[in-house]
Design a protein around this motif. Structure first.
Motif, mmCIF file in Angstrom:
data_model
loop_
_atom_site.group_PDB
_atom_site.id
_atom_site.type_symbol
_atom_site.label_atom_id
_atom_site.label_comp_id
_atom_site.label_asym_id
_atom_site.label_seq_id
_atom_site.Cartn_x
_atom_site.Cartn_y
_atom_site.Cartn_z
ATOM 1 N N ASP A 33 0.806 -1.223 0.000
ATOM 2 C CA ASP A 33 0.000 0.000 0.000
ATOM 3 C C ASP A 33 0.842 1.278 0.000
ATOM 4 N N ALA A 34 2.150 1.121 0.107
ATOM 5 C CA ALA A 34 3.037 2.289 0.156
ATOM 6 C C ALA A 34 3.208 2.890 -1.236
ATOM 7 N N GLU A 35 3.239 4.209 -1.289
ATOM 8 C CA GLU A 35 3.508 4.906 -2.548
ATOM 9 C C GLU A 35 5.008 5.022 -2.786
ATOM 10 N N ILE A 36 5.764 5.002 -1.695
ATOM 11 C CA ILE A 36 7.220 5.027 -1.748
ATOM 12 C C ILE A 36 7.729 4.065 -0.679
ATOM 13 N N ILE A 37 8.787 3.336 -1.021
ATOM 14 C CA ILE A 37 9.469 2.505 -0.032
ATOM 15 C C ILE A 37 10.928 2.943 -0.006
ATOM 16 N N ILE A 38 11.396 3.265 1.188
ATOM 17 C CA ILE A 38 12.775 3.698 1.372
ATOM 18 C C ILE A 38 13.514 2.564 2.088
ATOM 19 N N VAL A 39 14.641 2.152 1.512
ATOM 20 C CA VAL A 39 15.464 1.114 2.129
ATOM 21 C C VAL A 39 16.875 1.646 2.289
ATOM 22 N N GLY A 40 17.642 0.993 3.137
ATOM 23 C CA GLY A 40 19.034 1.380 3.319
ATOM 24 C C GLY A 40 19.581 0.845 4.619
ATOM 25 N N VAL A 41 20.887 0.997 4.800
ATOM 26 C CA VAL A 41 21.523 0.561 6.039
ATOM 27 C C VAL A 41 21.115 1.487 7.181
ATOM 28 N N SER A 42 21.404 1.062 8.377
ATOM 29 C CA SER A 42 21.104 1.847 9.566
ATOM 30 C C SER A 42 21.848 3.188 9.540
ATOM 31 N N ARG A 43 21.166 4.239 9.928
ATOM 32 C CA ARG A 43 21.697 5.601 10.068
ATOM 33 C C ARG A 43 21.849 6.350 8.754
ATOM 34 N N THR A 44 21.015 6.044 7.772
ATOM 35 C CA THR A 44 21.047 6.821 6.527
ATOM 36 C C THR A 44 19.900 7.831 6.463
ATOM 37 N N GLY A 45 19.084 7.901 7.501
ATOM 38 C CA GLY A 45 18.025 8.909 7.558
ATOM 39 C C GLY A 45 16.707 8.472 6.938
ATOM 40 N N LYS A 46 16.424 7.173 6.975
ATOM 41 C CA LYS A 46 15.191 6.668 6.366
ATOM 42 C C LYS A 46 13.941 7.229 7.039
ATOM 43 N N THR A 47 13.915 7.222 8.364
ATOM 44 C CA THR A 47 12.714 7.686 9.079
ATOM 45 C C THR A 47 12.463 9.179 8.898
ATOM 46 N N PRO A 48 13.451 10.053 9.106
ATOM 47 C CA PRO A 48 13.172 11.484 8.901
ATOM 48 C C PRO A 48 12.704 11.786 7.468
ATOM 49 N N LEU A 59 2.342 11.615 0.912
ATOM 50 C CA LEU A 59 2.667 10.305 0.359
ATOM 51 C C LEU A 59 2.760 9.261 1.473
ATOM 52 N N LYS A 60 2.232 8.083 1.201
ATOM 53 C CA LYS A 60 2.346 6.969 2.141
ATOM 54 C C LYS A 60 3.712 6.334 1.922
ATOM 55 N N VAL A 61 4.549 6.405 2.954
ATOM 56 C CA VAL A 61 5.932 5.955 2.835
ATOM 57 C C VAL A 61 6.214 4.853 3.857
ATOM 58 N N ALA A 62 6.821 3.773 3.374
ATOM 59 C CA ALA A 62 7.303 2.710 4.260
ATOM 60 C C ALA A 62 8.819 2.744 4.201
ATOM 61 N N ASN A 63 9.465 2.361 5.297
ATOM 62 C CA ASN A 63 10.915 2.240 5.229
ATOM 63 C C ASN A 63 11.366 0.943 5.883
ATOM 64 N N ILE A 64 12.391 0.371 5.275
ATOM 65 C CA ILE A 64 12.905 -0.932 5.693
ATOM 66 C C ILE A 64 14.415 -0.830 5.922
ATOM 67 N N PRO A 65 14.876 -1.159 7.130
ATOM 68 C CA PRO A 65 16.320 -1.211 7.325
ATOM 69 C C PRO A 65 16.864 -2.486 6.683
ATOM 70 N N LEU A 66 17.939 -2.359 5.959
ATOM 71 C CA LEU A 66 18.590 -3.528 5.370
ATOM 72 C C LEU A 66 19.806 -3.856 6.234
ATOM 73 N N VAL A 67 19.725 -4.981 6.907
ATOM 74 C CA VAL A 67 20.748 -5.400 7.857
ATOM 75 C C VAL A 67 21.398 -6.663 7.331
ATOM 76 N N LEU A 68 22.703 -6.666 7.321
ATOM 77 C CA LEU A 68 23.469 -7.772 6.752
ATOM 78 C C LEU A 68 23.024 -9.140 7.269
ATOM 79 N N GLU A 69 22.798 -9.253 8.564
ATOM 80 C CA GLU A 69 22.485 -10.539 9.176
ATOM 81 C C GLU A 69 21.011 -10.925 9.102
ATOM 82 N N CYS A 70 20.146 -10.024 8.671
ATOM 83 C CA CYS A 70 18.709 -10.294 8.664
ATOM 84 C C CYS A 70 18.143 -10.146 7.255
ATOM 85 N N PRO A 71 17.474 -11.169 6.767
ATOM 86 C CA PRO A 71 16.888 -11.030 5.436
ATOM 87 C C PRO A 71 15.751 -10.003 5.449
ATOM 88 N N PRO A 72 15.627 -9.212 4.389
ATOM 89 C CA PRO A 72 14.512 -8.261 4.308
ATOM 90 C C PRO A 72 13.191 -9.028 4.216
#
Length: 184
Positions: A33-48, A59-72
């Motif tokens: 349902d998101a119009e935009i999805i923001i992904v990236g490593v921790s501390r790149t400013g996804k939430t702000p 805009l409806k925005v979702a964000n996903i942290p991409l962490v090496l040890e955890c599959p998205p």
């Protein structure tokens, strides 16, 4: 004197509520349902960035942290529900990311706790790799590879204000989608 609230006001409120529910990967079932999805490593400013886009653009925005040890979440890769042209992958210079992460560890007193426990237990290897240069390089490469594999747009946020990044994303969306297709 009362002022009538516009449809755009209610749209922005709805978008902010959605964005807060879909923050930090906490509701992967909402990705479709998101119009935009923001992904990236921790501390790149996804939430702000997500909150700014929802507040200012509605805009409806979702964000996903991409962490090496955890599959998205698997939902992120379902191209029948998620258009890769709506997924933006944030990257940052490794030296800047290391500074940000080291500072965060210091503020949270993690370094002092690590030192304390490593003195108590000689064989302790409980050090965080969060701000380790090699880990950061692997983390950033992993995200770059995922982005290229899935056709997501990469955006380098190094030295860029969150408003600049938001403006750039809006420009890209306007180029990619007709006005009536912008909102899902």
């Amino acid at each position: 004197r009362r002022v009538a609230l516009s449809d755009s006001y209610f749209r922005r409120i709805e978008a902010v509520e959605f964005t807060l529910k879909a923050d930090d990967g906490q509701s992967p079932w909402l990705l479709k349902d998101a119009e935009i999805i923001i992904v990236g490593v921790s501390r790149t400013g996804k939430t702000p960035l997500s909150v700014l886009l929802s507040q200012t653009q509605g805009l409806k925005v979702a964000n996903i942290p991409l962490v090496l040890e955890c599959p998205p979440p698997k939902e992120l890769f379902d191209v029948s529900k998620i258009d890769p042209r709506r997924v933006f992958c944030l990257s940052i210079a490794p030296t800047v990311l290391r500074q940000i992460r080291s500072s965060r560890l210091e503020r949270r007193n993690v370094r002092a706790l690590e030192d304390k426990y490593s003195l108590i237990e000689e064989s302790s290897k409980a050090k965080s790799n969060y701000a380790d240069r090699n880990y950061i390089m692997k983390d950033l490469k992993h995200v770059r590879d995922l982005s290229m594999e899935h056709g997501w747009t990469q955006i380098d946020v190094t030295g860029r204000a969150v408003e600049e990044t938001a403006s750039y994303i809006c420009e890209l969306l306007n180029e990619r989608f007709e006005k009536h297709d912008l909102h899902v």
